[in-house]
Design a protein around this motif. Structure first.
Motif, PDB file in Angstrom:
ATOM      1  N   PRO A 250       0.844  -1.210   0.000  1.00 38.70           N
ATOM      2  CA  PRO A 250       0.000   0.000   0.000  1.00 38.70           C
ATOM      3  C   PRO A 250       0.869   1.246   0.000  1.00 38.70           C
ATOM      4  O   PRO A 250       1.843   1.327   0.753  1.00 38.70           O
ATOM      5  CB  PRO A 250      -0.779  -0.117   1.312  1.00 38.70           C
ATOM      6  CG  PRO A 250      -0.698  -1.559   1.689  1.00 38.70           C
ATOM      7  CD  PRO A 250       0.619  -2.034   1.187  1.00 38.70           C
ATOM      8  N   GLY A 251       0.548   2.169  -0.858  1.00 37.04           N
ATOM      9  CA  GLY A 251       1.316   3.407  -0.953  1.00 37.04           C
ATOM     10  C   GLY A 251       0.440   4.602  -0.671  1.00 37.04           C
ATOM     11  O   GLY A 251      -0.674   4.477  -0.188  1.00 37.04           O
ATOM     12  N   ILE A 252       0.965   5.773  -0.981  1.00 34.38           N
ATOM     13  CA  ILE A 252       0.261   6.997  -0.640  1.00 34.38           C
ATOM     14  C   ILE A 252      -1.033   7.142  -1.443  1.00 34.38           C
ATOM     15  O   ILE A 252      -2.097   7.423  -0.891  1.00 34.38           O
ATOM     16  CB  ILE A 252       1.169   8.223  -0.828  1.00 34.38           C
ATOM     17  CG1 ILE A 252       2.340   8.123   0.159  1.00 34.38           C
ATOM     18  CG2 ILE A 252       0.395   9.511  -0.618  1.00 34.38           C
ATOM     19  CD1 ILE A 252       3.364   9.234   0.030  1.00 34.38           C
ATOM     20  N   HIS A 253      -0.947   6.921  -2.744  1.00 35.30           N
ATOM     21  CA  HIS A 253      -2.138   7.119  -3.573  1.00 35.30           C
ATOM     22  C   HIS A 253      -2.649   5.855  -4.244  1.00 35.30           C
ATOM     23  O   HIS A 253      -3.686   5.883  -4.906  1.00 35.30           O
ATOM     24  CB  HIS A 253      -1.856   8.166  -4.659  1.00 35.30           C
ATOM     25  CG  HIS A 253      -1.544   9.515  -4.096  1.00 35.30           C
ATOM     26  ND1 HIS A 253      -2.478  10.263  -3.417  1.00 35.30           N
ATOM     27  CD2 HIS A 253      -0.407  10.221  -4.077  1.00 35.30           C
ATOM     28  CE1 HIS A 253      -1.913  11.394  -3.013  1.00 35.30           C
ATOM     29  NE2 HIS A 253      -0.656  11.395  -3.403  1.00 35.30           N
TER      30      HIS A 253
END
Lengths: 333, 352
Positions: free
Chosen positions: B240-243
């Motif tokens: 999972p990343g920022i966007h």
């Protein structure tokens, strides 16, 4: 059997669901009607951050601890199916921070991977010297399809007289139906921000200030809930700028990156606070026939956390009513 | 350069500026360039590259900070590399710079079908809160018998590289977009050459050990996912990343195809959905392919190369495979030290 559920927050809808699940095949006909002045997204439940966590200590209330755990396990089991997305259920880890060493919380065995914080973790949070890390669950009620699934069970909203059983899940407004001096508002104000780089919840505890009166930061589905007010006796549902500043300044100190977060909105809600949850039967003698009531209200700031356990217990009480009224399967022989 | 010469009869000879060229604008190139520009004011540093973010290999990487053991590097050195990087990203993550730099903290797990030989890898006390997964946590992964849970960092190069560039320019660095076909062509304009060309080193310096390892990833819209999951035995991961959530992957050695392979997409989605069923409800935002600069171990060393009548110091920092982000700050420190050593050896009577 006609059942009237009062209240369409998480308690009302989940209780309706539990009763439906357990009795719709054995009690026929079974009509469940939900009456409320507010439905999603305007209930108190909708404002909640959607974070599963009881208060740190249950003060001997083992029933509630059991219901909390039951709710956790129920939500956890939903993760194995893609349906969990519709329900708004997902895992999230985070930090409970204290300003002094404290005994393990009541929920340590319910959550996943519970442990104390390491030195390096505590260094991330100046001002806090002790705490715990664990993985908990989120139930983001704001996602419309979560409550919609429950809505599908329940249709008729016209108030009809003659309900056999009334399930009172009216939260804070219960006092209007029946005076309850123990029931009070626990006002909470939150700020919703866009800060998608945050992937952990952070809850601070100050035993002098009391529960949820110090900052907390809880990332949700798309927005982050920032809060930290719990004003008992305050009935105002208006956003207060002093509260906003206090919450925001404290949160930015806890998490410096918040300075760059876009503020989306403020929201205020009144937690239905009570010494302990009122979950019991009552037979009200009014008029010709006595009315069977099952109360399920007063869940304070842990309604989402405990909803399933309470709903199942309410359904169990409903089963007792069914037995007494001779409406169970035996009666149809 | 200052033009204020002292107005008197004496002339002062200035310390000659040492011209350093850093070739490559991926995470290794920019990390190394920043290190040199910030630590060595006597150097005038120019970064040259054909491709810049968002078109570098680094941009495809999810950027989760994890470690593995390289075969040819002493363990203590790798450990130092990893720790340097971890501390660096950790400090940014807890500053106001975090969102702009694309750095975030991330908790999650690595899961194994069979318990690994080494239960306490060298990096276990560098990441945060490392512990074996509990039985209850492992229940979610019925095909896996062991897991490591910990908190680490994620560095998103599409934000981090521009942030590094800003830092580089602030330290006086210059950036030039240019394809470098040979190190020789730089020897007239530069005193020290730093080679951070990753896969490009195969041809640029003739290193046969370098081989492309193709990796395909999907970026998913699944904001409810907050933990990383990496299957160590296979090539399956969810970051999972920022966007967006990066899921992958593939490891196709000597495969230079940069276009998306639909068969790979299906395989990745299937493998990742088995670990995380909710992914079946997630929308695919886009897909990317990158060619990891594979090598047995990263090459971080210096040499003198004969170029047109003189011996030009060259510092190499390439071949990080799929571990570039994780080891970028640590290896760039070593590269800086090597540049320092080169400086000491440059004759004092340098051409004025």
């Amino acid at each position: 059997m006609r059942v009237a559920v009062i209240g369409a927050g998480v308690i009302g809808l989940s209780t309706a669901q539990s009763i439906y699940e357990q009795f719709h095949s054995t009690v026929s006909p079974l009509t469940i009607e939900v009456y409320a002045d507010q439905f999603t997204p305007l209930t108190t439940s909708d404002g909640a951050a959607g974070f599963w966590q009881p208060y740190l200590y249950d003060k001997g209330n083992v029933r509630e601890t059991k219901w909390n755990k039951e709710t956790f396990d129920y939500l956890l089991s939903s993760l194995s199916s893609p349906e969990c997305v519709k329900m708004g259920v997902f895992l999230q880890s985070g930090y409970n921070l204290c300003t002094e060493p404290a005994p393990d919380p009541s929920f340590k065995d319910a959550v996943l991977g519970f442990r104390q914080l390491t030195e390096r973790e505590l260094q991330m949070f100046p001002g806090y010297c002790f705490g715990w890390f664990n993985t908990a669950l989120m139930v983001e009620v704001i996602h419309p399809q979560g409550l919609l699934m429950l809505h599908q069970l329940l249709f008729n909203q016209n108030l009809k007289t003659g309900a056999d059983v009334i399930i009172n899940c009216s939260g804070l407004r219960s006092g209007e139906l029946q005076p309850d001096p123990d029931l009070k508002p626990g006002r909470g104000q939150i700020v919703k921000v866009d800060a998608p780089w945050l992937k952990h919840w952070i809850i601070t505890h100050d035993f002098k200030e009391g529960v949820y009166n110090t900052p907390y930061i809880i990332p949700g589905y798309r927005l982050v809930t920032v809060g930290g007010t719990f004003q008992v006796g305050n009935w105002s549902e208006q956003n207060n700028s002093t509260d906003h500043k206090k919450i925001w300044d404290a949160a930015c100190q806890l998490e410096p990156s918040l300075k760059h977060a876009r503020i989306v909105e403020d929201w205020s809600g009144l937690r239905p606070v009570r010494g302990k949850i009122r979950l019991e039967r009552e037979t009200i003698k009014s008029g010709a026939a006595p009315v069977e009531v099952i109360h399920n209200y007063g869940h304070g700031g842990y309604g989402l956390t405990i909803h399933r356990g309470c709903a199942q217990e309410a359904a169990r009480l409903f089963g007792q009513v069914v037995e007494q009224k001779g409406k169970g399967p035996k009666a149809r022989l | 350069m200052s033009s204020k010469a002292p107005r008197c009869g004496l002339t002062f000879s200035r310390m000659k500026t040492v011209r350093v060229a850093v070739v490559g604008a991926g995470v290794i190139g920019f990390s190394t360039a920043v290190r040199i520009a910030e630590a060595l004011p006597i150097c005038s540093v120019t970064l040259l590259a054909e491709k810049f973010s968002p078109d570098t290999t680094s941009d495809v990487a999810a950027g989760i900070v994890l470690a593995q053991e390289f075969p040819d590097i002493p363990l203590e050195r790798q450990r130092r590399w990893f720790k340097d990087g971890f501390d660096h990203f950790f400090a940014i993550a807890h500053s106001e710079d975090a969102p702009e730099a694309g750095i975030m903290m991330c908790s999650g797990c690595q899961i194994f079908r069979e318990a690994p030989a080494n239960m306490k890898p060298y990096w276990s006390d560098i990441v945060i809160g490392y512990r074996p997964m509990t039985d209850r946590e492992l229940k979610r992964f019925p095909n896996h018998k062991f897991g490591q849970a910990f908190t680490t960092l994620k560095c998103e190069c599409s934000s981090y590289l521009p942030w590094l560039e800003k830092r580089f320019r602030k330290a006086g660095g210059r950036v030039e977009q240019r394809r470098v076909n040979s190190l020789q062509e730089l020897s007239n304009d530069f005193d020290i050459i730093v080679n951070c060309t990753g896969l490009g080193s195969k041809t640029l310096v003739g290193d046969d050990q370098v081989q492309p390892i193709r990796g395909q990833v999907l970026k998913m819209d699944a904001p409810w996912l907050k933990h990383f999951i990496r299957d160590v035995d296979g090539m399956t991961y969810i970051y999972p990343g920022i966007h967006s959530v990066t899921i992958g992957g593939t490891r196709q050695v000597e495969d230079m195809r940069l276009h998306v392979d639909e068969g790979d997409s299906r395989s990745i989605l299937e493998r990742c959905s088995r670990l995380e069923p909710s992914l079946r409800k997630a929308k695919v935002l886009y897909q990317s392919v990158g060619l990891r600069p594979g090598r047995r171990s990263p090459r971080v060393e210096r040499e003198l190369v004969q170029m047109g009548g003189r011996q030009v110091p060259v510092v190499h920092n390439y071949g990080h495979g799929g571990w570039g982000v994780s080891f970028s700050w640590g290896t760039s420190m070593d590269a800086l030290e090597l540049v320092r050593q080169c400086l000491q050896e440059i004759p004092l009577q340098a051409k004025l």
